[in-house]
Enzyme design. Structure first.
Site: not given
Length: 125
Positions: A39-40, A97, A105-106, A110, A112
């Protein structure tokens, strides 16, 4: 801005662009079903994202439309990444999420993977 868990897939989202190699990522795992990268904006000492290669928005979308091979491959990839990172002991947290209420958010499924420290309570009581 969080996204809804339903609707048409946006192939311009950041994860779709990462999958196509248009945006660089620090990949640590990839196979036919999934890609994992750091993750950035890490929220823990270890914070990795695992995404399926297919165009799925959420778990509901993925479970309804993905093939059995894609589902098994993605779940196995998540487990393999956790093992590769040495997180089995003392443990790690998975988070996915889905939709506006979860602050997704995307608009690409995905997971995490968080590790490297004690995570604390899951939700405030």
């Amino acid at each position: 801005m969080p996204v809804a868990a339903t609707g048409d897939y946006d192939d311009g989202n950041i994860f779709a662009r990462i999958l196509r190699g248009e945006i660089p990522s620090q990949r640590i795992y990839e196979d036919a079903f999934a890609v994992a990268f750091h993750d950035i904006n890490p929220q823990a000492p270890v914070h990795v994202l695992v995404i399926p290669r297919g165009p799925y928005i959420s778990w509901a979308d993925f479970s309804a439309r993905a093939t059995d091979a894609e589902i098994a491959g993605f779940v196995r990839a998540v487990g393999q990444v956790a093992r590769d990172l040495g997180l089995e002991e003392p443990g790690y947290r998975l988070l996915a999420n889905a939709g506006v209420h979860a602050h997704q958010e995307v608009p690409h499924l995905h997971v995490h993977i968080f590790g490297g420290r004690q995570m604390g309570a899951m939700l405030p009581r």
